[in-house]
Design an enzyme around this catalytic site. Structure first.
Site, short mmCIF file in Angstrom:
data_model
loop_
_atom_site.label_atom_id
_atom_site.label_comp_id
_atom_site.label_asym_id
_atom_site.label_seq_id
_atom_site.Cartn_x
_atom_site.Cartn_y
_atom_site.Cartn_z
N CYS A 179 0.78 -1.21 -0.04
CA CYS A 179 -0.13 0.12 -0.11
C CYS A 179 0.94 1.41 -0.07
O CYS A 179 0.32 2.55 -0.31
CB CYS A 179 -0.95 -0.04 1.23
SG CYS A 179 -2.33 -1.32 0.86
N CYS A 237 -14.97 0.21 5.24
CA CYS A 237 -13.87 -0.19 4.44
C CYS A 237 -13.80 0.76 3.10
O CYS A 237 -15.00 1.24 2.64
CB CYS A 237 -14.36 -1.50 3.87
SG CYS A 237 -14.70 -2.74 5.14
N HIS A 287 -8.89 4.12 -3.17
CA HIS A 287 -7.40 3.57 -2.81
C HIS A 287 -7.12 2.60 -3.93
O HIS A 287 -7.09 1.54 -3.96
CB HIS A 287 -7.63 2.64 -1.52
CG HIS A 287 -6.38 2.13 -1.08
ND1 HIS A 287 -5.20 2.62 -1.53
CD2 HIS A 287 -6.04 1.06 -0.14
CE1 HIS A 287 -4.17 1.91 -0.79
NE2 HIS A 287 -4.82 0.85 -0.15
#
Lengths: 480, 391
Positions: free
Chosen positions: B89, B210, B336
């Site tokens: 990430c 989330c 993301h």
């Protein structure tokens, strides 16, 4: 056809070479299926009783390991002292493969351990017991672990489907012990009875029920049982393919119903495990006891004299009383008879990877590496050349304990096939201070931070046709 | 530590979302064009002498084992030096770090750092969820992304009394900010009740705890302070960079209430910048899940360990709070796209420090902003970058 009713009769205990039972363990799978729900699904009415069925992560191998662990625990024998492992199961999870070695690894037996796997019919449970006895009588081993287990996949809609249960029994044999094996008798006929061809997945009955009863099962079983010459107060544990044949066979032998009736009603037909499983609880009471195994046209009876309660026999009932009700659909899915369409997610590491060669023994045997500098235990050892605690490089390889408390956990509700939701993942602090992350063995609804748990053997997946085994976490019952 | 300074002279991104109509290459081109367009005095793309590209999951769009050469070709920069950075990430923020090393060392003068990620060319089942079958075949089996973070929520709630409402307040705040950010994937507000009533994904986290799976790309242009003067009168300087690692297995963690990689990365970045958490005017932190932001704001030193939940609930991290967190909407609302995420966060910091953030502009006091990612197996990699307008 010439009459062929010969019996092979032989003593099991001779001067200076005794074989006794010193520990007992049993195991049952997690699901219970009412027989009536099978019938209803096929448009038939009625149906009594229930059948014990494996979850998708249980099979004959995990049941065998669970029962064997309990027998070793009851008999107070540490795994490295086991002389041999004899495992009888109608159908090994590997048609060809390391089934015996996997059980030995999960039980953490030493590499010089003797033994064999016997399979091919429900008679294999008794064959495993006799093979172990022979090894002891020959002096090759001083003790033997005998495990019998089955969890067959029945043909859909067949009569066998309404009888097919699952379970496991393990007996620890020693030179001395509270129950002695006295004698055995065997006989056979070349008949089909329960059958699965080499290209088939599902087991089915080949014969009409009454043909099987009158011409095959009862004649072979009766003559084999009577040949023992057992005392009149002998208690009988019999193979019981349909739930009635066991009682019918016992009628000729005793005024009382067979002692195996309880486990038959609780679990269904446990096939190769039936005779030993049905007798395990009865090892808690002194007196003569006989078991009759049947399968593949062969029957074998064994007479046992119980002098004192055998360790573990008093806990049989509570160990078997663990199943949760399941629907027919759940059972079909668990057995792999109901499959989602499309491709399922493959493991990053194929079963043929060298990774499994490196660490399979560590994973199956739950081995950890304790740092000699700081005592941190890490696993699996083969991916930890350096201690995560202090960076040290010297370790003692240890068998990790199988109990601990929950450090933290989650229950994942969103998993693609082949995973099934809910899927708990648990970080456990084991009783020796080591920490491990594993999947939960059930829906996780009883997990909490700090709750006491045990590790249980489970099948993680079937990957590219190969079963992958390991340990999962379950809230500690009283069946350890 | 002595190092040559690095300046950020341009930054830009594309609107994040499920960009089914754009290829990886088109997304890269869009972010690159946005970054070039942001340079105050303009920049000739030929000035760029190196590219660092962050893409974490080439496997998600059929580019297994690619190198860095896809991107220069798509940008009309064929032949330029290019390296692909893949570091979970923090891939984007690590690519930025590597780009800074290239400039600070004098090896390259003008560097493009670009993050591009195609998350939605495969279905969820075949995409990130498939990760659950990766790693160790037994010890990490079933470890999809939420499993790396949800155990920390379980334990943080147990140890500190953090509540689901506190977790929900993070999602509410970030969705609010995202609605103010034209580049955010989600452009709508959510309520605490909506977050609490959303379907459970991985206990104790629900769907709105989330971040989404988002396609996206972002780019920044960096150079030496000397060259920066050619491009802008308002450069932003790189003040500190930190990266740290932690063990890859959850069972190797010594606690489940903080992430030592974040602590390590931030302490290195603070030390390099000679700054501390109270010197930051805002921060873009890794909120892949609501619990992650609560862990972050503690591990980065903005709040005491165990106090992140109540601080979020009480609005301390809102645009007008004591330390505004994720003014862009964060991963929860902006999205993301893994390789692009860090670069997009840096772009937000760049806008905030240049006071170009529109309705979500924070009040500058010290002129410093912090950007953070954490992730990978066992959340074992973290990168923190600190930008400043101080000379």
């Amino acid at each position: 056809m010439p009459e062929q009713t010969g019996i092979l009769l032989r003593p099991l205990t001779e001067e200076g070479r005794t074989v006794a039972i010193s520990g007992v363990g049993v195991a049952a799978p997690s699901l219970l299926l009412p027989v009536a729900s099978i019938n209803e699904s096929w448009g038939r009415k009625g149906g009594r009783g229930q059948l014990a069925v494996c979850r998708s992560d249980e099979d004959t191998l995990t049941l065998a390991v669970a029962a064997a662990m309990r027998a070793l625990h009851a008999g107070e024998l540490s795994p490295e002292r086991v002389g041999g492992l004899w495992w009888g199961t109608t159908r090994s999870p590997f048609a060809e493969g390391p089934a015996w070695s996997y059980v030995a690894a999960m039980l953490r037996l030493d590499s010089d351990c003797d033994g064999s796997i016997l399979s091919g019919s429900p008679h294999s449970g008794i064959e495993a017991l006799l093979a172990a006895v022979d090894a002891m009588k020959s002096g090759r081993v001083d003790n033997a672990l005998v495990v019998t287990s089955d969890a067959l996949i029945p043909a859909l809609g067949s009569t066998h489907e309404t009888a097919c249960g699952s379970g496991a029994a393990a007996w620890l044999l020693s030179r001395e012990g509270p129950a002695q094996l006295i004698s055995t008798a065997s006989s056979w006929e070349p008949v089909l009875d329960r059958y699965r061809g080499s290209t088939e997945v599902e087991t089915r009955d080949a014969y009409d029920g009454r043909l099987f009863r009158d011409e095959i099962f009862l004649p072979i079983v009766s003559r084999t049982a009577l040949a023992l010459g057992a005392p009149t107060d002998t208690r009988w544990s019999t193979a019981d393919p349909d739930g009635r044949l066991g009682s019918l066979a016992a009628k000729e032998l005793s005024d009382d119903p067979p002692v195996s009736l309880g486990t038959r009603r609780q679990l269904g037909d446990t096939a190769s495990a039936a005779a030993m499983l049905g007798a395990s609880a009865a090892l808690d009471e002194p007196g003569p006891l006989a078991i009759i195994g049947y399968g593949g046209g062969r029957a074998t009876s064994i007479l046992i004299e119980v002098d004192q309660p055998v360790a573990g026999a008093g806990r049989v009932e509570e160990c078997l009383d663990k199943g949760q009700p399941a629907t027919y659909t759940q059972v079909l899915r668990a057995r792999g008879q109901l499959k989602p369409s499309g491709e399922s997610v493959e493991m990053a590491v194929p079963p043929g990877s060298a990774m499994f060669v490196r660490d399979e023994r560590e994973v199956l045997g739950l081995l950890g590496a304790r740092c000699v500098e700081c005592n941190t235990v890490n696993l699996p050892p083969s991916v930890h050349p350096s201690c995560p605690g202090c960076g040290g490089t010297k370790f003692d390889i240890q068998r990790l304990p199988t109990t601990g408390v929950v450090q933290t956990y989650v229950i994942n509700q969103t998993m693609p096939a082949p995973f099934e939701a809910p899927l708990p993942l648990v970080v456990v602090d084991l009783s020796d201070g080591s920490r491990v992350q594993l999947q939960g063995a059930d829906d996780g609804s009883d997990l909490a931070v700090g709750s006491e748990v045990e590790l249980v053997p489970r099948r993680y997946t079937i990957e590219r046709g190969v079963p992958v085994y390991g340990w999962k976490v379950r809230t500690l019952g009283d069946s350890q | 530590m002595s190092w040559n300074r690095v300046s950020v002279v341009g930054a830009g991104l594309i609107k994040m979302g499920e960009l089914f109509d754009q290829s990886y290459e088109q997304m890269a081109r869009g972010a690159f064009d946005a970054a070039i367009a942001s340079v105050d005095h303009g920049m000739d793309p030929k000035d760029i002498d190196a590219v660092f590209v962050a893409t974490q999951r080439g496997t998600l769009w059929g580019q297994e084992g690619i190198g860095g050469n896809t991107v220069p070709s798509a940008l009309g920069l064929n032949g330029v030096a290019c390296t692909r950075i893949e570091n979970a990430c923090p891939s984007g923020s690590d690519a930025f770090r590597v780009g800074c090393m290239a400039v600070a060392s004098g090896l390259h003068d003008v560097v493009l750092v670009i993050g591009v990620e195609k998350m939605r060319d495969k279905s969820s089942e075949e995409g990130l969820l498939a990760r659950a079958a990766g790693g160790h075949p037994v010890y990490t089996r079933g470890e999809s992304a939420p499993v790396l973070f949800a155990p920390f929520a379980t334990r943080h709630m147990h140890d500190f009394g953090t509540t689901k409402e506190m977790l929900a307040s993070v999602a509410v705040k970030n969705h609010h900010n995202g609605k103010l950010d034209p580049y955010a994937h989600f452009q709508y507000e959510v309520t605490v009740e909506q977050v609490l009533n959303a379907p459970e994904v991985c206990s104790p986290l629900g769907l709105l705890d989330c971040c989404p799976q988002t396609d996206g790309a972002a780019a920044v242009l960096i150079t030496t302070p000397e060259r920066a003067a050619d491009y802008t009168a308002k450069p932003v300087q790189v003040a500190g960079i930190g990266i740290a690692t932690d063990h890859p297995y959850l069972h190797e963690k010594d606690n489940f209430v903080g992430m030592s990689a974040t602590v390590g990365a931030s302490s290195r970045a603070y030390e390099m910048a000679n700054l501390g958490p109270t010197d930051m005017d805002m921060a873009e932190v890794h909120d892949c899940f609501t619990i992650t932001e609560i862990l972050d704001i503690e591990d980065l030193g903005f709040f005491e360990k165990g106090k992140g939940g109540i601080a979020s609930l009480e609005g301390e991290t809102a645009l007008d709070g004591s330390i505004p967190i994720n003014t862009s909407g964060g991963l929860l609302a902006k999205g993301h796209p893994i390789g692009a995420t860090g670069i997009a966060q840096l772009t937000e910091c760049w806008w905030q420090l240049r006071e170009e953030a529109g309705d979500r502009q924070v009040k500058l006091r010290s002129g410093n902003a912090l950007q953070h990612n954490v992730g990978g197996r066992g959340s074992g990699v973290s990168v923190v970058n600190i930008l400043t307008i101080a000379e």
